[in-house]
Design a protein around this motif. Structure first.
Motif, PDB file in Angstrom:
ATOM      1  N   TRP A  59       0.826  -1.210   0.000  1.00  0.00           N
ATOM      2  CA  TRP A  59       0.000   0.000   0.000  1.00  0.00           C
ATOM      3  C   TRP A  59       0.859   1.258   0.000  1.00  0.00           C
ATOM      4  O   TRP A  59       1.808   1.369   0.773  1.00  0.00           O
ATOM      5  CB  TRP A  59      -0.903   0.022   1.224  1.00  0.00           C
ATOM      6  CG  TRP A  59      -1.877  -1.103   1.323  1.00  0.00           C
ATOM      7  CD1 TRP A  59      -1.966  -2.024   2.331  1.00  0.00           C
ATOM      8  CD2 TRP A  59      -2.925  -1.427   0.399  1.00  0.00           C
ATOM      9  NE1 TRP A  59      -2.997  -2.890   2.095  1.00  0.00           N
ATOM     10  CE2 TRP A  59      -3.604  -2.553   0.919  1.00  0.00           C
ATOM     11  CE3 TRP A  59      -3.346  -0.878  -0.812  1.00  0.00           C
ATOM     12  CZ2 TRP A  59      -4.693  -3.137   0.270  1.00  0.00           C
ATOM     13  CZ3 TRP A  59      -4.422  -1.460  -1.461  1.00  0.00           C
ATOM     14  CH2 TRP A  59      -5.086  -2.574  -0.930  1.00  0.00           C
ATOM     15  N   GLU A  60       0.493   2.208  -0.841  1.00  0.00           N
ATOM     16  CA  GLU A  60       1.153   3.523  -0.834  1.00  0.00           C
ATOM     17  C   GLU A  60       0.348   4.564  -0.067  1.00  0.00           C
ATOM     18  O   GLU A  60       0.921   5.442   0.576  1.00  0.00           O
ATOM     19  CB  GLU A  60       1.345   4.025  -2.277  1.00  0.00           C
ATOM     20  CG  GLU A  60       2.601   3.562  -2.939  1.00  0.00           C
ATOM     21  CD  GLU A  60       2.924   4.393  -4.168  1.00  0.00           C
ATOM     22  OE1 GLU A  60       3.936   5.123  -4.134  1.00  0.00           O
ATOM     23  OE2 GLU A  60       2.167   4.326  -5.161  1.00  0.00           O
ATOM     24  N   PHE A  61      -0.983   4.471  -0.166  1.00  0.00           N
ATOM     25  CA  PHE A  61      -1.819   5.555   0.343  1.00  0.00           C
ATOM     26  C   PHE A  61      -2.948   5.015   1.217  1.00  0.00           C
ATOM     27  O   PHE A  61      -3.710   4.157   0.774  1.00  0.00           O
ATOM     28  CB  PHE A  61      -2.426   6.341  -0.834  1.00  0.00           C
ATOM     29  CG  PHE A  61      -1.409   6.801  -1.837  1.00  0.00           C
ATOM     30  CD1 PHE A  61      -0.533   7.826  -1.534  1.00  0.00           C
ATOM     31  CD2 PHE A  61      -1.320   6.199  -3.075  1.00  0.00           C
ATOM     32  CE1 PHE A  61       0.417   8.234  -2.448  1.00  0.00           C
ATOM     33  CE2 PHE A  61      -0.383   6.603  -4.006  1.00  0.00           C
ATOM     34  CZ  PHE A  61       0.498   7.634  -3.689  1.00  0.00           C
ATOM     35  N   PRO A  62      -3.058   5.506   2.455  1.00  0.00           N
ATOM     36  CA  PRO A  62      -4.200   5.143   3.294  1.00  0.00           C
ATOM     37  C   PRO A  62      -5.433   5.926   2.845  1.00  0.00           C
ATOM     38  O   PRO A  62      -5.356   7.134   2.612  1.00  0.00           O
ATOM     39  CB  PRO A  62      -3.755   5.571   4.694  1.00  0.00           C
ATOM     40  CG  PRO A  62      -2.760   6.661   4.466  1.00  0.00           C
ATOM     41  CD  PRO A  62      -2.107   6.401   3.134  1.00  0.00           C
ATOM     42  N   ARG A  90       7.322   1.436  -3.084  1.00  0.00           N
ATOM     43  CA  ARG A  90       8.749   1.235  -3.272  1.00  0.00           C
ATOM     44  C   ARG A  90       9.523   1.814  -2.080  1.00  0.00           C
ATOM     45  O   ARG A  90       9.310   2.969  -1.694  1.00  0.00           O
ATOM     46  CB  ARG A  90       9.200   1.930  -4.563  1.00  0.00           C
ATOM     47  CG  ARG A  90      10.677   1.815  -4.863  1.00  0.00           C
ATOM     48  CD  ARG A  90      11.089   0.393  -5.171  1.00  0.00           C
ATOM     49  NE  ARG A  90      10.343  -0.170  -6.297  1.00  0.00           N
ATOM     50  CZ  ARG A  90      10.654   0.046  -7.579  1.00  0.00           C
ATOM     51  NH1 ARG A  90      11.677   0.797  -7.896  1.00  0.00           N
ATOM     52  NH2 ARG A  90       9.939  -0.520  -8.523  1.00  0.00           N
ATOM     53  N   THR A  91      10.387   1.000  -1.517  1.00  0.00           N
ATOM     54  CA  THR A  91      11.315   1.487  -0.500  1.00  0.00           C
ATOM     55  C   THR A  91      12.659   1.688  -1.165  1.00  0.00           C
ATOM     56  O   THR A  91      13.362   0.727  -1.495  1.00  0.00           O
ATOM     57  CB  THR A  91      11.436   0.486   0.657  1.00  0.00           C
ATOM     58  OG1 THR A  91      10.139   0.283   1.229  1.00  0.00           O
ATOM     59  CG2 THR A  91      12.375   1.014   1.725  1.00  0.00           C
ATOM     60  N   HIS A  92      13.023   2.925  -1.428  1.00  0.00           N
ATOM     61  CA  HIS A  92      14.251   3.243  -2.150  1.00  0.00           C
ATOM     62  C   HIS A  92      15.440   3.280  -1.191  1.00  0.00           C
ATOM     63  O   HIS A  92      15.338   3.800  -0.078  1.00  0.00           O
ATOM     64  CB  HIS A  92      14.121   4.604  -2.842  1.00  0.00           C
ATOM     65  CG  HIS A  92      13.055   4.648  -3.888  1.00  0.00           C
ATOM     66  ND1 HIS A  92      13.290   4.342  -5.212  1.00  0.00           N
ATOM     67  CD2 HIS A  92      11.733   4.956  -3.798  1.00  0.00           C
ATOM     68  CE1 HIS A  92      12.166   4.472  -5.895  1.00  0.00           C
ATOM     69  NE2 HIS A  92      11.212   4.842  -5.061  1.00  0.00           N
ATOM     70  N   ALA A  93      16.537   2.746  -1.643  1.00  0.00           N
ATOM     71  CA  ALA A  93      17.779   2.829  -0.870  1.00  0.00           C
ATOM     72  C   ALA A  93      18.448   4.167  -1.197  1.00  0.00           C
ATOM     73  O   ALA A  93      19.408   4.243  -1.976  1.00  0.00           O
ATOM     74  CB  ALA A  93      18.692   1.658  -1.207  1.00  0.00           C
ATOM     75  N   TYR A 130      10.034  10.547  -0.896  1.00  0.00           N
ATOM     76  CA  TYR A 130      11.195   9.647  -0.826  1.00  0.00           C
ATOM     77  C   TYR A 130      10.811   8.237  -1.263  1.00  0.00           C
ATOM     78  O   TYR A 130      11.634   7.494  -1.807  1.00  0.00           O
ATOM     79  CB  TYR A 130      11.758   9.622   0.595  1.00  0.00           C
ATOM     80  CG  TYR A 130      10.908   8.874   1.596  1.00  0.00           C
ATOM     81  CD1 TYR A 130      11.103   7.519   1.837  1.00  0.00           C
ATOM     82  CD2 TYR A 130       9.874   9.516   2.284  1.00  0.00           C
ATOM     83  CE1 TYR A 130      10.310   6.822   2.741  1.00  0.00           C
ATOM     84  CE2 TYR A 130       9.078   8.836   3.182  1.00  0.00           C
ATOM     85  CZ  TYR A 130       9.300   7.496   3.408  1.00  0.00           C
ATOM     86  OH  TYR A 130       8.505   6.811   4.298  1.00  0.00           O
ATOM     87  N   SER A 131       9.550   7.868  -1.050  1.00  0.00           N
ATOM     88  CA  SER A 131       9.079   6.551  -1.463  1.00  0.00           C
ATOM     89  C   SER A 131       8.346   6.615  -2.802  1.00  0.00           C
ATOM     90  O   SER A 131       8.648   5.855  -3.718  1.00  0.00           O
ATOM     91  CB  SER A 131       8.142   5.968  -0.393  1.00  0.00           C
ATOM     92  OG  SER A 131       7.532   4.789  -0.855  1.00  0.00           O
TER      93      SER A 131
END
Length: 901
Positions: free
Chosen positions: A194-197, A478-481, A598-599
């Motif tokens: 999920w990206e958005f609640p 996406r969890t970006h490094a 950032y995500s």
């Protein structure tokens, strides 16, 4: 009786008629058509004429409503790519597993919703197969705001795709074990999906608009080109009653956000019954969105209706559809053909004749099953029209049946939102309707089985190939490094350590000065996103206008009235400041979009949103919770803080409780700094934690709330004593002692008290410190409590550690260890704020605060009213010492009389 509308003057009456004879001929032609062919034919011709005028660029007011029919007729529908039969089978599996998941979960009493996804299944499936771009697509892919109650269907598709297992589905709404699925879209609970609640209804559509706007902001500022990204918001027609749902429609059209599409699932039902029982929600929404400047696409009727519309040579069918209220349409869904013949067709002779040409099966097919939102080709046509439309956002009004395919016990029933399960017989009927290969033997002990065609089945291969072509799985987060942002130069922060000398500086001004320095930083300055709701001048930020510019997609098309001044009002297409006007909700939606970039986009942005503190948490706390759920990062700044500092404004402006509300949000780090150097230290550490080199195990997904004041006071130098830096961040440190403050106490063994103050209250505490020494012979040490909330959280963690058998002492107890005398805490907020830590303080505890409603008056009068001024502190301190027998009880009465309390 004369129609009052007929005698109302129009705008045209104000204009001279250059050719009255020609005007009379046009009017006579209209009268003739109305007389010969009827008023409905005349209205039809007028609408077509207006459409032609609009198409030719002739400026005329737009029609706000069109007939209750599809915007795109069947003959104009584009051919849909892909394999429709394959997509039907995929949708069938998803329908089944969504219903099975909720039904199986109901045995544990955890609930769930079945009917919403049943109505919207094709709205999602068509998008997933042909439109929704994944994270590997151009830009950052699309952003999907999924209707919360449809989450079981999204989980079902992820199960078919191989991203979830049967165990995951069986743990729907059972998260405590660690591998469960949250009830609704919750990024904090399921951050890879999920990206958005979206289930705090109304916030999804508001956030979607500002997300689409922020995408343009990133592109126009040259941070990242995300022009290929499209924002899709899936909403319910009942959800549109929330004020936030439509609060920013004008912004979206004003800025031409054609990268945004609303898909409103118009199943005509909300939680308890019809959305508009006596009216028509689709027509209402069409008028609302058209009036706001949106492109509107209606997809109401399925292909079974084509035959009926072809028979409608008089327009009687269209007229009847326009006049039947929604609750009656819902009733038709549950009644037989005879009832529909009588109630729908029997109202008009032309319709009665039409009905004679229709079989009962045809009538039931149209009124029970055939809706625009249930047919892939209708949905595809609407989506294609939306993404190809330029210059404005699009809303798709897709009519569906709530509970579609779930059987007669569900479809269009008022209670279906609360119905959590199907019986085994209902599942078997659903299986037969959907043509799924699930045998009776798989129903063991009354438990409905999950269905899956196999990991290498044609359905799964098709699904995965379509997603690969569109850029990967969706929805997905996406969890970006990301590389840590370089820390700004240390001198930016240490410059506040020396204080302001004799110059009076409000902490609001200190914060703004700090930001001015930070946005000039060569490495990170461009990543700051200043957000303000039309109060920049109140907070002293107007100097940022010409240097940073105010974001506008049109730039500046006018000469500002203050152009000859140094700090003129400058708008720019690449402007950095988001000056939103009078909308705290819109500003918070900005903040959420920026704080999660950032995500969403792989770009670390640093938003700070500065606002009247009273109009922050009190007004938009729901969005602060949404921010925490979405794992946002940044700085919220409650300016003109406190209950007694904003002279003259009164009750509705006097904030005495925002830290209480902030304390309820686990993601919010709430600080009430007293001095400029404290602000600098907190912001510096916030940048490190959220954007830099976080300490291992430290949660980066937090945001900071700082209260700053508009009361100009001399800013002291930072004390040189050890532990100050740690204390500022943890929430408490000793600012001075009676001895270091230079206050003279006559007796060597004078009674002593510890005075704790936060924010602007520390200045009254310092005055009280001197009065206690000079007038009453009492020594006192002064402590700056930068965060009552962080002190409490640390203490709660220590308590939890003790339950685990670990020895850990709360910081507040360690800090005050050995401090002589009782403790008196003072705040410009209600006493509940400092009282958060009372149970962990070993010394005798007492507090003062500004409880009750605010009022209009001077600062001094307000503080006397609430009993938090220096004189009141002195009396409270003496009373506390008198209870301990350390001063005479008569001293308390004498002090009250002396100070007029």
């Amino acid at each position: 009786m004369t129609d009052p509308q007929a005698i109302q003057p129009s705008a045209l009456d104000q204009l001279p008629d250059r050719d009255p004879e020609e005007t009379a001929e046009w009017q006579a032609s209209l009268d003739a058509v109305a007389k010969a062919a009827g008023p409905h034919r005349a209205a039809y011709l007028m609408r077509r004429t207006l459409e032609r005028a609009e198409g030719n660029g002739i400026a005329l007011p737009k029609l706000l409503e069109t007939d209750y029919v599809n915007t795109i007729p069947t003959a104009a529908e584009p051919s849909a790519p892909g394999d429709e039969e394959m997509e039907r089978r995929i949708t069938a599996w998803n329908r089944w597993n969504a219903a099975a998941m909720v039904t199986r979960g109901s045995k544990h009493g955890v609930g769930g919703h079945i009917a919403t996804f049943a109505s919207a299944a094709w709205l999602y499936e068509t998008g997933f197969n042909h439109f929704f771009k994944g994270k590997e697509a151009d830009g950052s892919g699309d952003q999907l705001y999924i209707q919360g109650h449809a989450s079981p269907g999204i989980y079902a598709r992820a199960f078919l795709d191989g991203r979830l297992t049967e165990q995951h589905l069986d743990n729907f709404r059972q998260e405590a074990g660690g591998d469960g699925l949250p009830s609704y879209p919750h990024p904090r609970r399921l951050p890879w999906l999920w990206e958005f609640p979206t289930v705090s209804m109304g916030l999804g559509p508001l956030s979607a608009i500002y997300q689409a706007r922020f995408n343009r902001y990133l592109t126009n500022r040259g941070i990242k080109d995300v022009s290929a990204s499209h924002v899709w918001a899936f909403l319910g027609d009942g959800e549109m009653d929330e004020p936030e749902s439509t609060a920013a429609l004008a912004l979206a059209s004003r800025e031409g956000l054609d990268n945004l599409t609303f898909v409103i699932n118009c199943n005509l039902q909300r939680l308890d019954g019809p959305v508009r029982a006596n009216f028509k929600i689709v027509q209402e929404l069409e008028a609302q969105f058209r009036g706001a400047g949106w492109n509107v696409v209606k997809s109401l009727w399925g292909s079974a209706w084509d035959e009926l519309f072809q028979l409608d040579t008089t327009g009687a069918l269209v007229r009847r559809l326009r006049e039947v209220p929604d609750a009656q349409v819902q009733t038709y869904q549950t009644r037989g053909a005879a009832y529909i013949r009588e109630d729908f067709f029997g109202k008009d002779p032309a319709l009665a004749e039409m009905a004679k040409l229709l079989s009962d099966d045809k009538i039931l097919e149209c009124f029970h099953l055939s809706r625009g939102g249930h047919e892939a080709r209708k949905v595809f046509a609407a989506y294609k029209a939306a993404v190809e439309f330029k210059g404005a956002p699009t809303v798709i009004l897709a009519q569906t049946v709530k509970g579609h395919t779930l059987g007669e016990g569900f479809a269009s029933k008022n209670a279906n939102h609360q119905m959590k399960k199907l019986s085994v017989d209902e599942f078997k009927a659903m299986r037969d309707l959907l043509e799924l290969p699930i045998s009776d033997s798989l129903f063991v002990d009354g438990v409905v089985p999950y269905g899956h065609p196999g990991a290498d089945s044609p359905e799964v291969r098709y699904l995965q190939e379509r997603r690969a072509a569109l850029g990967g799985p969706a929805p997905a987060r996406r969890t970006h490094a990301l590389a840590p942002l370089p820390a700004p130069a240390d001198k930016t922060f240490t410059s506040f350590d020396k204080g302001s000398g004799t110059q009076n500086v409000a902490t609001t001004m200190a914060f703004v000065r700090l930001v001015k320095d930070l946005v000039r930083d060569k490495e990170t300055g461009r990543r700051w996103v200043p957000i303000v709701p039309d109060e920049a001048r109140t907070f002293g930020m107007e100097s940022l206008f010409p240097s940073l510019g105010i974001y506008s997609p049109k730039g500046q098309t006018y000469e500002p009235v203050d152009r000859d001044q140094l700090m003129y009002y400058k708008e720019a297409k690449n402007g950095q400041i988001l000056n939103e006007g009078i909308t705290e909700a819109g500003s918070m939606a900005d903040f959420i979009a920026a704080s999660t970039a950032y995500s969403t986009h792989g770009e670390a942005m640093i938003p700070f949103y500065i606002f009247y503190s009273m109009f922050g948490w009190q007004r938009t706390a729901d969005q602060m919770w949404q921010l925490g759920d979405q794992l946002g990062r940044g700085f919220l700044v409650g300016a003109t803080a406190g209950r007694t500092t904003l002279t003259g404004e009164g009750l509705q402006h006097a904030d005495g409780h925002s830290p209480v509300i902030a304390a309820t949000n686990p993601a919010a780090l709430s600080y009430d700094p007293a001095f400029a150097y404290e602000i600098a230290a907190i912001v510096k550490d916030g940048l490190r934690r959220m954007y830099g080199e976080a300490t291992p195990g430290e949660d980066q997904n937090v945001f900071y709330y700082l209260t700053v004041y508009n009361e100009p006071m001399p800013q002291p130098a930072k004390p040189s004593a050890p532990g100050v830096d740690e204390g500022i961040l943890k929430g408490l440190y000793r600012f001075n002692t009676a001895e270091s403050a230079g206050v003279e106490v006559a007796a060597a063994n004078a009674p002593r008290i510890q005075l704790l103050g936060s924010g602007t209250a520390i200045h009254w505490v310092l005055k009280a410190q001197r009065m206690l020494a000079e007038e009453w012979g009492v020594a006192s040490d002064v402590w700056s409590a930068t965060s009552w909330t962080e002190l409490r959280r640390d203490a709660l963690e220590a308590d939890a550690a003790l339950l685990r058998g670990e020895e850990r002492q709360p910081y507040v107890r360690r800090a005050l260890q050995g401090a002589e005398g009782p403790v008196l805490a003072v705040s410009d907020y209600m006493r509940q704020v400092p009282d958060q830590i009372a149970q962990w303080v070993e010394q005798d505890w007492s507090s003062l605060g500004a409880d009750g409603f605010g009022l209009s008056d001077t600062r001094e009068a307000a503080r006397r009213h609430f009993g938090v001024d220096a004189e009141s502190i002195v009396v409270a301190a003496l009373a506390q010492l008198a209870r301990r027998g350390e001063v005479k009880a008569t001293a308390v009465k004498e002090a009250r009389e002396r100070y007029g309390l």
